[in-house]
Write an enzyme that holds these catalytic residues in place. Sequence first.
Site, PDB file in Angstrom:
ATOM      1  N   CYS A 164       0.832  -1.213   0.000  1.00 47.09           N
ATOM      2  CA  CYS A 164       0.000   0.000   0.000  1.00 47.09           C
ATOM      3  C   CYS A 164       0.862   1.257   0.000  1.00 47.09           C
ATOM      4  CB  CYS A 164      -0.949   0.008   1.194  1.00 47.09           C
ATOM      5  SG  CYS A 164      -0.112  -0.040   2.778  1.00 47.09           S
TER       6      CYS A 164
ATOM      7  N   CYS B 105      -3.103  -2.808   8.725  1.00 41.86           N
ATOM      8  CA  CYS B 105      -2.562  -1.496   9.113  1.00 41.86           C
ATOM      9  C   CYS B 105      -2.060  -1.532  10.556  1.00 41.86           C
ATOM     10  CB  CYS B 105      -3.616  -0.406   8.958  1.00 41.86           C
ATOM     11  SG  CYS B 105      -4.535  -0.504   7.415  1.00 41.86           S
TER      12      CYS B 105
HETATM   13 FE1  FES Z   1      -1.526   0.596   4.231  1.00 47.18          FE
HETATM   14 FE2  FES Z   1      -3.419   1.021   5.968  1.00 47.18          FE
HETATM   15  S1  FES Z   1      -3.636   0.768   3.847  1.00 47.18           S
HETATM   16  S2  FES Z   1      -1.337   0.732   6.338  1.00 47.18           S
END
Ligand code: FES
Length: 145
Positions: A33, A103
């Site tokens: 991400c 996360c």
């Molecule tokens: Fe990457 Fe939350 S989407 S840490």
Amino acid sequence: MYSEKVMDHFNNPRNVGEIENPSGVGTVGNAKCGDIMRMYFDIDDKGIIRDVKFKTFGCGAAVATSSMATELVKGKTVKEALEVTNKAVMEALDGLPPVKVHCSLLAEEAIHAALWDYAKKNDIVIEGLEEPVNDIAEKVEEEEY
Ligand code: FES
């Protein structure tokens, strides 16, 4: 979708910033991400975490989990800080949606990375602490995304 506590820590994150000459600093990211979290610890000679600061370049859940994680480790011993797992952080936040569980792993790993740095600088071994990874995507199962 998000609990009130998550929204509160996202809107008013605690302990944002950095510590000059920290006892330990750790940075972890998630290549999938692109989020990055850095945690700074000020640890006294009794092994108590006196101050914690963080900087997170990431999603709202990453900000909320890092904020809560700093609150949970502040004032604790190094050993107690190891018990602040991603599950403990999620519980303290009254939960996270399943797609955001990873996360909270960033927060757990950032704590470990800062403790690892502290242990290295002081030439000590913290029992139960494994070498942290730089990229938690290595640890997270595909289906959690
Ligand atoms: Fe990457 Fe939350 S989407 S840490």
